[in-house]
Write a protein that holds these residues in place. Structure first.
Motif, PDB file in Angstrom:
ATOM      1  N   LYS A 130     -81.091 -55.650  23.346  1.00  0.00           N
ATOM      2  CA  LYS A 130     -79.852 -55.169  22.728  1.00  0.00           C
ATOM      3  C   LYS A 130     -78.684 -55.316  23.696  1.00  0.00           C
ATOM      4  O   LYS A 130     -77.579 -55.686  23.295  1.00  0.00           O
ATOM      5  CB  LYS A 130     -80.022 -53.716  22.296  1.00  0.00           C
ATOM      6  N   ASP A 131     -78.918 -55.026  24.977  1.00  0.00           N
ATOM      7  CA  ASP A 131     -77.868 -55.250  25.974  1.00  0.00           C
ATOM      8  C   ASP A 131     -77.579 -56.742  26.124  1.00  0.00           C
ATOM      9  O   ASP A 131     -76.439 -57.140  26.369  1.00  0.00           O
ATOM     10  CB  ASP A 131     -78.277 -54.655  27.315  1.00  0.00           C
ATOM     11  N   GLY A 132     -78.636 -57.580  25.983  1.00  0.00           N
ATOM     12  CA  GLY A 132     -78.440 -59.023  26.072  1.00  0.00           C
ATOM     13  C   GLY A 132     -77.582 -59.577  24.961  1.00  0.00           C
ATOM     14  O   GLY A 132     -76.888 -60.589  25.136  1.00  0.00           O
ATOM     15  N   VAL A 133     -77.587 -58.944  23.780  1.00  0.00           N
ATOM     16  CA  VAL A 133     -76.695 -59.348  22.698  1.00  0.00           C
ATOM     17  C   VAL A 133     -75.244 -59.118  23.101  1.00  0.00           C
ATOM     18  O   VAL A 133     -74.361 -59.936  22.826  1.00  0.00           O
ATOM     19  CB  VAL A 133     -77.042 -58.580  21.407  1.00  0.00           C
ATOM     20  N   ARG A 134     -74.999 -58.007  23.783  1.00  0.00           N
ATOM     21  CA  ARG A 134     -73.637 -57.665  24.183  1.00  0.00           C
ATOM     22  C   ARG A 134     -73.164 -58.501  25.369  1.00  0.00           C
ATOM     23  O   ARG A 134     -71.990 -58.875  25.442  1.00  0.00           O
ATOM     24  CB  ARG A 134     -73.575 -56.179  24.518  1.00  0.00           C
ATOM     25  N   THR A 135     -74.075 -58.802  26.320  1.00  0.00           N
ATOM     26  CA  THR A 135     -73.685 -59.502  27.545  1.00  0.00           C
ATOM     27  C   THR A 135     -73.955 -61.001  27.514  1.00  0.00           C
ATOM     28  O   THR A 135     -73.603 -61.701  28.461  1.00  0.00           O
ATOM     29  CB  THR A 135     -74.436 -58.900  28.740  1.00  0.00           C
ATOM     30  N   GLY A 136     -74.584 -61.504  26.451  1.00  0.00           N
ATOM     31  CA  GLY A 136     -74.924 -62.919  26.388  1.00  0.00           C
ATOM     32  C   GLY A 136     -76.248 -63.259  27.028  1.00  0.00           C
ATOM     33  O   GLY A 136     -76.592 -64.433  27.176  1.00  0.00           O
ATOM     34  N   GLY A 137     -77.049 -62.247  27.423  1.00  0.00           N
ATOM     35  CA  GLY A 137     -78.329 -62.505  28.072  1.00  0.00           C
ATOM     36  C   GLY A 137     -79.362 -63.151  27.169  1.00  0.00           C
ATOM     37  O   GLY A 137     -80.341 -63.715  27.663  1.00  0.00           O
ATOM     38  N   VAL A 138     -79.186 -63.083  25.827  1.00  0.00           N
ATOM     39  CA  VAL A 138     -80.155 -63.701  24.922  1.00  0.00           C
ATOM     40  C   VAL A 138     -80.186 -65.218  25.091  1.00  0.00           C
ATOM     41  O   VAL A 138     -81.162 -65.875  24.699  1.00  0.00           O
ATOM     42  CB  VAL A 138     -79.843 -63.338  23.460  1.00  0.00           C
ATOM     43  N   GLU A 139     -79.147 -65.796  25.689  1.00  0.00           N
ATOM     44  CA  GLU A 139     -79.143 -67.240  25.919  1.00  0.00           C
ATOM     45  C   GLU A 139     -80.173 -67.649  26.973  1.00  0.00           C
ATOM     46  O   GLU A 139     -80.471 -68.833  27.106  1.00  0.00           O
ATOM     47  CB  GLU A 139     -77.749 -67.689  26.340  1.00  0.00           C
ATOM     48  N   SER A 140     -80.722 -66.676  27.723  1.00  0.00           N
ATOM     49  CA  SER A 140     -81.798 -66.990  28.657  1.00  0.00           C
ATOM     50  C   SER A 140     -83.090 -67.307  27.932  1.00  0.00           C
ATOM     51  O   SER A 140     -84.004 -67.897  28.516  1.00  0.00           O
ATOM     52  CB  SER A 140     -82.023 -65.805  29.613  1.00  0.00           C
ATOM     53  N   VAL A 147     -78.096 -67.187  18.204  1.00  0.00           N
ATOM     54  CA  VAL A 147     -76.760 -67.403  18.751  1.00  0.00           C
ATOM     55  C   VAL A 147     -76.045 -68.394  17.845  1.00  0.00           C
ATOM     56  O   VAL A 147     -76.508 -69.523  17.649  1.00  0.00           O
ATOM     57  CB  VAL A 147     -76.803 -67.941  20.195  1.00  0.00           C
ATOM     58  N   LEU A 148     -74.933 -67.964  17.256  1.00  0.00           N
ATOM     59  CA  LEU A 148     -74.116 -68.815  16.397  1.00  0.00           C
ATOM     60  C   LEU A 148     -72.832 -69.156  17.143  1.00  0.00           C
ATOM     61  O   LEU A 148     -72.100 -68.255  17.566  1.00  0.00           O
ATOM     62  CB  LEU A 148     -73.804 -68.106  15.076  1.00  0.00           C
ATOM     63  N   LEU A 199     -69.816 -60.048  18.581  1.00  0.00           N
ATOM     64  CA  LEU A 199     -69.033 -61.172  19.086  1.00  0.00           C
ATOM     65  C   LEU A 199     -69.085 -61.205  20.610  1.00  0.00           C
ATOM     66  O   LEU A 199     -69.031 -60.160  21.265  1.00  0.00           O
ATOM     67  CB  LEU A 199     -67.588 -61.061  18.622  1.00  0.00           C
ATOM     68  N   TYR A 200     -69.174 -62.422  21.159  1.00  0.00           N
ATOM     69  CA  TYR A 200     -69.263 -62.573  22.612  1.00  0.00           C
ATOM     70  C   TYR A 200     -68.402 -63.762  23.030  1.00  0.00           C
ATOM     71  O   TYR A 200     -68.530 -64.869  22.480  1.00  0.00           O
ATOM     72  CB  TYR A 200     -70.713 -62.813  23.031  1.00  0.00           C
ATOM     73  N   ASP A 201     -67.490 -63.538  23.990  1.00  0.00           N
ATOM     74  CA  ASP A 201     -66.656 -64.601  24.546  1.00  0.00           C
ATOM     75  C   ASP A 201     -65.989 -65.403  23.431  1.00  0.00           C
ATOM     76  O   ASP A 201     -66.079 -66.632  23.388  1.00  0.00           O
ATOM     77  CB  ASP A 201     -67.504 -65.517  25.432  1.00  0.00           C
ATOM     78  N   SER A 202     -65.299 -64.703  22.524  1.00  0.00           N
ATOM     79  CA  SER A 202     -64.684 -65.341  21.363  1.00  0.00           C
ATOM     80  C   SER A 202     -63.169 -65.172  21.433  1.00  0.00           C
ATOM     81  O   SER A 202     -62.672 -64.121  21.855  1.00  0.00           O
ATOM     82  CB  SER A 202     -65.214 -64.728  20.065  1.00  0.00           C
ATOM     83  N   ARG A 203     -62.461 -66.207  20.965  1.00  0.00           N
ATOM     84  CA  ARG A 203     -60.995 -66.163  21.008  1.00  0.00           C
ATOM     85  C   ARG A 203     -60.400 -67.226  20.102  1.00  0.00           C
ATOM     86  O   ARG A 203     -61.061 -68.209  19.731  1.00  0.00           O
ATOM     87  CB  ARG A 203     -60.493 -66.363  22.434  1.00  0.00           C
ATOM     88  N   ILE A 204     -59.142 -67.026  19.742  1.00  0.00           N
ATOM     89  CA  ILE A 204     -58.304 -68.026  19.092  1.00  0.00           C
ATOM     90  C   ILE A 204     -57.112 -68.244  20.014  1.00  0.00           C
ATOM     91  O   ILE A 204     -56.285 -67.335  20.187  1.00  0.00           O
ATOM     92  CB  ILE A 204     -57.840 -67.568  17.705  1.00  0.00           C
ATOM     93  N   LEU A 205     -57.047 -69.423  20.635  1.00  0.00           N
ATOM     94  CA  LEU A 205     -56.077 -69.689  21.688  1.00  0.00           C
ATOM     95  C   LEU A 205     -56.249 -68.622  22.771  1.00  0.00           C
ATOM     96  O   LEU A 205     -57.311 -68.527  23.375  1.00  0.00           O
ATOM     97  CB  LEU A 205     -54.653 -69.717  21.127  1.00  0.00           C
ATOM     98  N   PHE A 206     -55.240 -67.766  22.996  1.00  0.00           N
ATOM     99  CA  PHE A 206     -55.338 -66.712  24.003  1.00  0.00           C
ATOM    100  C   PHE A 206     -55.659 -65.359  23.373  1.00  0.00           C
ATOM    101  O   PHE A 206     -55.726 -64.345  24.072  1.00  0.00           O
ATOM    102  CB  PHE A 206     -54.009 -66.608  24.779  1.00  0.00           C
TER     103      PHE A 206
END
Length: 931
Positions: A363-373, A438-439, A474-481
């Protein structure tokens, strides 16, 4: 806290005065001789007893009962310099350093049995990790050649020791000596280069039979054509071992010296050929007895093969064992076309033996992006430490549990604009299903990403807990800035604590959600500006529960400089009820301007609007302009309109219940789980479909001779006063029940069947109750008929002895010396035996009632924790004691609604007690006042 005086017993019965002094105290002080040397004095005194001075008109007495009187005093001379003192040598050459010292004398224990302790040491090895006495070695001072090879970096040998004398235990020594040095060197031997020298020694801290250990190792690297290799820390170990258990003694009396091979800590390979490129690394941790490795190969710049493994040969409790987790993936560059613009970018899988899924770090990996490991990791060689650490946390060791899971990566368009990495992990024999994903959406491409959207999600199906849940963020998501944040969660529980929760961005501020297996989703937010001098943020949420619909939004504005600050906000929260239609809308807005810290202008508005029958508005406004005078305040509380019929037409509920019991699907023949199937029922022909929609389906229902007949429905609860049914009021009856006429002595009294119902579908709840009450509760829904006692009878049992013959097919295996291949075969045999035992636990034989009964006789006591369902009580408001009706205490209500119905019946019969009773859980009942 002062002790409570005890009653005074005296021959003089006249009243008098008693004085009981409290004798306790502590002392702690420091006397400084220099800035870094001081004397520390501590002391404590306490009496676990009493001294009583009694004053009577005709006499004065003194009674003393000291009990266990304890004393404690210590004096320590401590040296604690900010930088170590150089005792021998200088700060740039070989030297002996002292980082501190302690000379102490202590007195402690009971006053009738004191203990004196004296100590002299350079530090406390149990609590102090900082070295106190050290020998610093500078290589260049020994030999110029040696210094040029190993460099000028100094290393040290640290000593930590205490010499302690106790009047009770005598003389003792505590301490350790040891060092660990890694010297970078550059020495070539043809194609091999020695890159570093490792020297380590440990002593004074025995481990098993090893008293001291010295290691000497080197790290090598080399090139063999297109292949490069690295070997880390390979060499030899010198062990000083105790021979107390041996009768022959050792080389040094009670100690023996042994020279052994030190295996490498890691081996790495890299390949750079025309067709294949990549590399890998294998590392061994001797303390954990753990092997960790990774591999990444690229074939013809099209297929990328990656593998990550973690193997442990020691279980968490220290026993010998085996567990592993392996991830293998293959990615296909631009992908394999699947049609309609979709491409297959990669496939893979995960395998775990004696491993289990740990949900909390995931669950913490979903928030921090750790699931990509886990899902198609990138740069596995460079990111190896983080990936291995994540695998160790995500899939910890658990004996007897296995996991397997396929993975796939699918993209859309070429080049890829959107990709989905998905993995499904299945655990067994305790079956749980975990979904990782991961989408990613990147527009127009990775180099110029105007839009970057990444959603990490985790789902879980737990059949044993009757639970399904899903969480995404959502993780590391943006539109322009402009950064994007937010999460969503779904909970479906069909067990004893049934519930339904769906949320995007969280919940209403007044709502207390039920216990969730995931984090409360953060608000769905857009940070238009997020700088120290300017912030613009917009956030919102939407949630649906079994009782409510909730949504709201908030906008915040901030601009701040040294002289001027502007702050503002606008927010609203909505809670909706459907029947009778009702809503409550709460809002708040404000704006303030400050110049040089002083308020220049401010305005705020907040309020609440509810309706539509009747309309009610309540709010307040405040407006202040500094140079115009005092603050202007406006309050409003108005009600208008007429009562309106916002409900749907009433409905007849009895025909609905009658139709439910006429449906054959609500009649079920159940075989008792505690009996073996001594009778087999033959399969009947499928029923013919009814000729018209008016005719009910009439398929036969077959009942086992020792089975039971269960009649239940989920349309409405029984034995409960119905305020409504869904969104309509009942027009004929508001409470129903079911009973059975028993015409045979073989049948027992009907058992009550309880099903899950949403309380808000049948009872009128106000807005507070909709936010706080449980979503689902179990209510009466039907009955179960079964036979009385045991109806199973059989003739006399006959015992028969089964004869068998044992034949050994291959006995030559034991005659040969163990080779490496044979050792591998033996390990495989052990693994095969464990797998056989694992699969045996789940087959039909071990699941049969006879096998279960046999195991119960072998181990009759089964320890476990059972959580009982909530029960409710109608209690007095003043002291939470349950009310009594006819001498019976009312503490047996299974649901909150049944308790409220009972309380309302008491209030209807006696309106004077309307404010004296309330409904509470049984855990809050005041049992000390129950007679």
């Amino acid at each position: 806290m002062l002790p409570i005086p005890k009653p005074i017993a005296s021959s003089n019965t006249a009243s008098g005065l008693a004085l009981i002094p409290l004798l306790q105290g502590e002392l702690s002080t420091k006397l400084y001789f220099t800035k870094n040397i001081y004397l520390k004095l501590t002391g404590a005194f306490g009496i676990d007893g009493e001294i009583i001075q009694k004053f009577y008109p005709d006499e004065i007495t003194l009674d003393a009962n000291l009990g266990d009187t304890s004393i404690k005093a210590s004096m320590e001379l401590i040296g604690d310099p900010p930088q170590p003192w150089v005792l021998i040598g200088s700060e740039t050459t070989n030297r002996l350093e002292l980082g501190g010292f302690k000379l102490g004398l202590a007195l402690g224990g009971q006053i009738d049995d004191p203990v004196i302790v004296a100590s002299l040491g350079t530090g406390d090895p149990k609590t102090n990790n900082n070295p106190r006495l050290s020998f610093v070695f500078v290589p260049k001072d020994v030999d110029g050649f040696f210094g040029s090879v190993v460099g000028e970096e100094a290393f040290r040998i640290d000593f930590q020791s205490n010499l302690i004398w106790s009047s009770r235990d005598g003389l003792a020594f505590e301490g350790q000596v040891g060092f660990e040095v890694l010297l970078p060197i550059h020495f070539s031997l043809g194609v091999i280069e020695i890159t570093s020298l490792y020297i380590a020694m440990r002593g004074g801290m025995p481990t098993d039979d090893v008293t001291a250990k010295a290691d000497l190792g080197v790290s090598l690297k080399g090139n063999l054509g297109p292949v490069s290799f690295v070997i880390e820390n390979i060499g030899t170990s010198l062990l000083l071992e105790s021979t107390e258990q041996s009768t022959s003694g050792g080389l040094l009396g009670d100690e023996d010296l042994n020279l052994g091979f030190k295996p490498p800590n890691g081996i790495g390979l890299a390949i750079d050929a025309s067709v294949i490129k990549g590399g890998g690394y294998l590392r061994f941790d001797p303390d954990r007895e753990e092997y960790a490795g990774n591999l990444e190969l690229v074939f013809s710049e099209w297929i990328a093969l990656k593998a990550i493994g973690l193997i442990t040969t020691k279980m968490p409790d220290g026993s010998r064992g085996f567990s592993m987790v392996i991830i293998i993936t293959a990615e296909f560059g631009s992908g394999i076309q699947l049609g309609f613009g979709f491409t297959l970018l990669g496939v893979g899988g995960i395998l775990g033996v004696n491993r289990v899924v740990n949900v909390e770090p995931l669950k913490d990996g979903v928030r921090t992006g750790g699931v990509e490991s886990v899902l198609f990791p990138q740069n596995v060689v460079a990111n190896a430490p983080r990936i291995i650490s994540d695998l160790r946390a995500f899939f910890p060791v658990q004996e007897g549990q296995f996991l397997i899971g396929p993975m796939a990566k699918i993209g859309y368009d070429t080049p890829t604009l959107a990709s989905l990495s998905l993995g499904v992990i299945i655990e067994f024999p305790d079956v749980n299903i975990t979904i990782l994903g991961v989408l990613k959406v990147v527009l127009p491409d990775e180099q110029a990403d105007i839009l970057r959207l990444q959603v990490n999600f985790l789902g879980r199906v737990e059949p044993s807990n009757n639970l399904l849940w899903f969480y995404a963020e959502l993780y590391d998501s943006r539109i322009l800035f402009i950064t994007l944040e937010g999460g969503m969660g779904l909970l479906v529980n069909w067990g004893d604590e049934a519930n339904f929760v769906f949320s995007i961005g969280g919940f209403h501020p007044r709502y207390s959600p039920p216990p969730l297996p995931f984090n409360i989703p953060p608000r769905l937010a857009v940070n238009i500006l997020n700088e120290s001098a300017a912030k613009i943020r917009i956030e919102g949420y939407f949630a649906v529960t079994s009782n409510t619909v909730q949504f709201g939004a908030r906008a915040e504005l901030y601009f701040g400089f040294s002289a001027l600050k502007v702050e503002g906000h606008l927010s609203f929260d909505v809670l909706i009820q459907f029947s009778p239609f009702y809503f409550i809308f709460e809002f708040s807005a404000g704006l303030s301007v400050k110049v040089f810290g002083f308020g220049l202008f401010s305005i705020s508005v907040s309020g609440m609007l509810e309706g539509p029958s009747k309309w009610h508005i309540k709010g307040k406004a405040k407006w202040k302009i500094t140079w115009l005078g005092p603050t202007i305040k406006v309050n409003i509380d108005e009600t208008w309109g007429q009562e309106k019929q916002s409900e749907l037409p009433p409905i007849e509920v009895f025909p609905l219940l009658e139709r439910e019991y006429e449906a054959i699907t609500n009649w079920q023949a159940v075989v008792p789980s505690s009996s073996s199937l001594l009778v087999t029922l033959r399969k009947l022909e499928e029923p013919t479909a009814p000729s018209s929609d008016q005719e009910p389906e009439t398929r036969p229902l077959v009942l086992h001779p020792v089975g039971s007949l269960r009649i239940s429905q989920r349309k409405m609860p029984l034995n409960l006063k119905l305020d409504k049914l869904g969104n309509q009021r009942p027009s004929d009856v508001n409470e129903l029940s079911i009973s059975a006429v028993i015409g045979s002595n073989l049948l027992s009294d009907p058992a009550i069947i309880r099903e899950q119902f949403a309380k808000g579908e049948f009872k009128d709840l106000n807005k507070s109750q909709r936010l706080s009450n449980p979503g689902f509760e179990k209510y009466n829904a039907g009955i179960e008929l079964k036979t009385e006692g045991s109806q199973v009878k059989t003739s006399q049992a006959i015992r028969r002895i089964i004869r068998y013959e044992t034949i050994i097919v291959d006995n030559n295996f034991k005659r040969h010396a163990y080779s490496f291949f044979e050792i591998v075969v033996q390990q495989f045999q052990l693994l095969r035996g464990r797998l056989f035992g694992h699969f045996l636990r789940g087959n039909a034989v071990t699941k049969s009632p006879i096998s279960v009964a046999h195991r119960a006789r072998l181990q009759p006591r089964v320890e476990g924790i059972k959580i009982e369902a909530h029960r409710y009580t109608v209690a007095h408001v003043k002291d939470n004691t349950p009310i009594t009706i006819g001498g019976e205490i009312t503490t047996a209500f299974s649901t909150q609604a049944e308790a409220f119905d009972f309380m309302q019946a008491q209030v209807d019969s006696n309106p004077n007690v309307s404010n004296e009773f309330h409904v509470i859980p049984n855990t809050e009942v005041n049992e000390t006042l129950v007679v």
